[in-house]
Design a protein around this motif. Structure first.
Motif, PDB file in Angstrom:
ATOM      1  N   LEU A 233     -27.999  37.983 -27.862  1.00 13.00           N
ATOM      2  CA  LEU A 233     -27.169  39.140 -28.193  1.00 13.00           C
ATOM      3  C   LEU A 233     -25.744  38.867 -27.721  1.00 13.00           C
ATOM      4  O   LEU A 233     -25.551  38.334 -26.626  1.00 13.00           O
ATOM      5  CB  LEU A 233     -27.702  40.407 -27.513  1.00 13.00           C
ATOM      6  CG  LEU A 233     -29.134  40.849 -27.845  1.00 13.00           C
ATOM      7  CD1 LEU A 233     -29.504  42.071 -27.022  1.00 13.00           C
ATOM      8  CD2 LEU A 233     -29.275  41.138 -29.329  1.00 13.00           C
ATOM      9  N   ILE A 234     -24.753  39.242 -28.534  1.00 13.45           N
ATOM     10  CA  ILE A 234     -23.348  39.085 -28.145  1.00 13.45           C
ATOM     11  C   ILE A 234     -22.666  40.435 -28.267  1.00 13.45           C
ATOM     12  O   ILE A 234     -22.653  41.043 -29.342  1.00 13.45           O
ATOM     13  CB  ILE A 234     -22.625  38.042 -29.023  1.00 13.45           C
ATOM     14  CG1 ILE A 234     -23.304  36.676 -28.889  1.00 13.45           C
ATOM     15  CG2 ILE A 234     -21.153  37.948 -28.634  1.00 13.45           C
ATOM     16  CD1 ILE A 234     -22.704  35.594 -29.764  1.00 13.45           C
ATOM     17  N   ASN A 235     -22.109  40.928 -27.151  1.00 11.61           N
ATOM     18  CA  ASN A 235     -21.398  42.199 -27.156  1.00 11.61           C
ATOM     19  C   ASN A 235     -20.128  42.056 -27.998  1.00 11.61           C
ATOM     20  O   ASN A 235     -19.292  41.190 -27.722  1.00 11.61           O
ATOM     21  CB  ASN A 235     -21.029  42.601 -25.719  1.00 11.61           C
ATOM     22  CG  ASN A 235     -20.464  43.999 -25.638  1.00 11.61           C
ATOM     23  OD1 ASN A 235     -19.475  44.323 -26.287  1.00 11.61           O
ATOM     24  ND2 ASN A 235     -21.086  44.829 -24.811  1.00 11.61           N
ATOM     25  N   PRO A 236     -19.977  42.881 -29.050  1.00 18.78           N
ATOM     26  CA  PRO A 236     -18.822  42.714 -29.951  1.00 18.78           C
ATOM     27  C   PRO A 236     -17.476  42.960 -29.279  1.00 18.78           C
ATOM     28  O   PRO A 236     -16.454  42.457 -29.735  1.00 18.78           O
ATOM     29  CB  PRO A 236     -19.085  43.750 -31.055  1.00 18.78           C
ATOM     30  CG  PRO A 236     -20.032  44.731 -30.451  1.00 18.78           C
ATOM     31  CD  PRO A 236     -20.858  43.984 -29.466  1.00 18.78           C
ATOM     32  N   GLU A 237     -17.467  43.742 -28.204  1.00 19.06           N
ATOM     33  CA  GLU A 237     -16.201  44.047 -27.519  1.00 19.06           C
ATOM     34  C   GLU A 237     -15.893  43.037 -26.430  1.00 19.06           C
ATOM     35  O   GLU A 237     -14.835  42.430 -26.406  1.00 19.06           O
ATOM     36  CB  GLU A 237     -16.255  45.462 -26.950  1.00 19.06           C
ATOM     37  CG  GLU A 237     -16.374  46.543 -28.024  1.00 19.06           C
ATOM     38  CD  GLU A 237     -16.472  47.930 -27.430  1.00 19.06           C
ATOM     39  OE1 GLU A 237     -16.461  48.047 -26.190  1.00 19.06           O
ATOM     40  OE2 GLU A 237     -16.563  48.903 -28.201  1.00 19.06           O
TER      41      GLU A 237
END
Length: 483
Positions: A233-237
């Motif tokens: 998972l990659i946090n978009p912010e």
């Protein structure tokens, strides 16, 4: 500026009203009505067009009446007290207020500032934003509930695979308290560190791993065979990486599969044994009879005749005994079951090998649980099985160094017997053939001992499995049902 200064008071007021009416927010000005220096109500001084729409009244009606005459619910919903507090203290107040009507539901962000002996109130309709926030919160609560209540063990870990969050199923599976597990990483739960590196490499390169089998262990050191699915998972912010994964305990299924294969092998062994017995015993009997007849006819003058007769007879008997042992190792046992303590039978078996342990100067560790329920056992058959395991353990250990540990305990609805040694251990290849007939690591063994042990345990509706590591020893675990 000069033009504004040149306007008369009415023109300035009209200009200001025009500006305020064009605002996106509702704006109104209230003047305090006092009695004995206490604020008892407010009267409207100004209301812009947006405020009129929000309140549902035109400005003429509002300016002609007091606040509580038109909006008495302001007192019950706390707005009046907020206006009063700001007017008296001068402290700015901002908050969100929810209004639910018959056909509408609105959220407003309200700001109240002191102005003269009263307040100016700004209303901002934030319903769309609030609904979006509430929808996100509801979705988060839904996913959090699914996370917490899932029967699958779920974890979230950071980029270094340190646990960030785990659900109750994972805590239950690995027998940890939350605060203890959150101090660990996924690496700490995986037995083979090379397998962990392979898993990590695949996950970091492919961004996901499906149905990856790993041997893991819980807080008590018990081994578990698990299937792990995980995604990146990659946090978009923040662009921070984390991993979410699901762990399924396959230990019981793998054990059941193994026991099914063993049962099929045992059944096949029985069929082969019966075929061999039929095909070999009849000619063997004829051979034995012919040998006896020949012995009677051969004169004593023939040199070494008795020696050869003895060799043939001894080997014929050995073949016959092997067939008998093979049949006995694979056919179901006729049991004489008696409700009794497993500890009593274990102690009887220990007594039969104690002299051998003493002669080899080996140490015996007995860890017998005195609070075990009685179970249905055939004493003689269980003694045969335990003796076989004890003797195998003793023969696998070095004199003066051997450590034989025998444990009994209760696990759920099963009574457990564990026989462990610190002998030479077995390779994975040998472990896969451990209970097969005629497999043996001994120079003089028949390879039917463990097949017999397995048959006896199965006849008691029990299970047996082994774990071993070369150079460290072997451990057999037997479980019996309590009902």
């Amino acid at each position: 500026m000069e033009q504004i200064e040149g306007l008369n008071e009415g023109a300035v007021e009209g200009l200001l009203k025009s500006i305020l009416d064009s605002a996106f927010n509702g704006i109104m000005t209230l003047k305090a009505i006092r009695k004995d220096d206490q604020i008892i109500d407010f009267e409207w001084q100004f209301v812009n067009d947006v405020a009129e729409e929000i309140l549902g009244y035109d400005s003429e009606k509002l300016l002609a009446h007091k606040l509580l005459d038109v909006l008495p619910h302001n007192k019950t919903d706390g707005l009046f007290e907020s206006y009063k507090s700001v007017a008296e203290t001068g402290e700015l107040k901002t908050f969100e207020q929810h209004y639910a009507g018959d056909n509408t539901e609105k959220w407003y962000k309200i700001a109240i500032v002191k102005m003269g002996d009263g307040v100016t109130v700004t209303f901002q309709d934030v319903s769309d934003l609030k609904e979006a926030i509430l929808e996100v919160e509801a979705r988060e609560k839904k996913y959090q509930k699914l996370f917490e209540e899932s029967i699958d063990a779920i974890f979230q870990a950071d980029a270094k695979f340190r646990f960030l969050d785990v659900n109750s199923s994972l805590l239950q599976l690995f027998k940890y308290e939350s605060e203890d597990l959150l101090k660990l990483s996924l690496k700490d739960l995986i037995l083979d560190q090379q397998e962990y590196e392979n898993f990590k490499k695949m996950l970091t390169s492919e961004k996901r791993v499906e149905e990856y089998e790993l041997e893991m262990h819980d807080a008590e050191g018990q081994k578990k065979i698990c299937i792990v699915n995980s995604v990146l998972l990659i946090n978009p912010e923040s662009k921070k990486k984390s991993y979410i994964g699901v762990i399924r305990d396959m230990t019981k299924r793998r054990q059941a599969d193994k026991e099914l294969v063993q049962a099929e092998k045992l059944s096949m062994t029985g069929k082969i044994a019966r075929t061999i017995a039929h095909e070999v015993r009849n000619p063997l009997t004829n051979l034995t009879l012919a040998l006896e007849q020949l012995r009677d006819e051969v004169t004593e003058e023939i040199e070494d005749a008795d020696l050869y007769f003895s060799i043939i007879k001894r080997n014929s008997d050995r073949i016959g005994q092997l067939i008998t042992d093979l049949l006995n190792s694979s056919k179901p046992k006729d049991l004489k079951l008696v409700q009794q303590s497993i500890n009593q039978v274990v102690k009887q078996s220990i007594a039969l090998v104690r002299d051998r342990l003493n002669l080899q100067n080996m140490t015996l560790h007995e860890k017998l649980d005195d609070n075990l329920p009685e179970i249905a056992l055939d004493t003689d058959q269980i003694n045969i099985a335990l003796l076989n395991l004890f003797i195998n353990a003793i023969e696998a250990m070095k004199p003066d160094q051997g450590q034989l540990e025998i444990t009994t305990q209760l696990s759920g609805d099963r009574v457990i017997v564990i026989v462990s040694d610190n002998g030479k251990g077995l390779s994975k290849e040998d472990m896969s053939k451990l209970f097969e007939p005629f497999f043996t690591g001994k120079t003089e063994g028949t390879g039917l001992g463990l097949t017999t042990v397995q048959n006896i345990i199965r006849s008691h509706k029990g299970n047996i499995h082994a774990e071993s590591e070369v150079g460290k020893g072997t451990s057999f675990t037997i479980s019996f049902p309590t009902m």
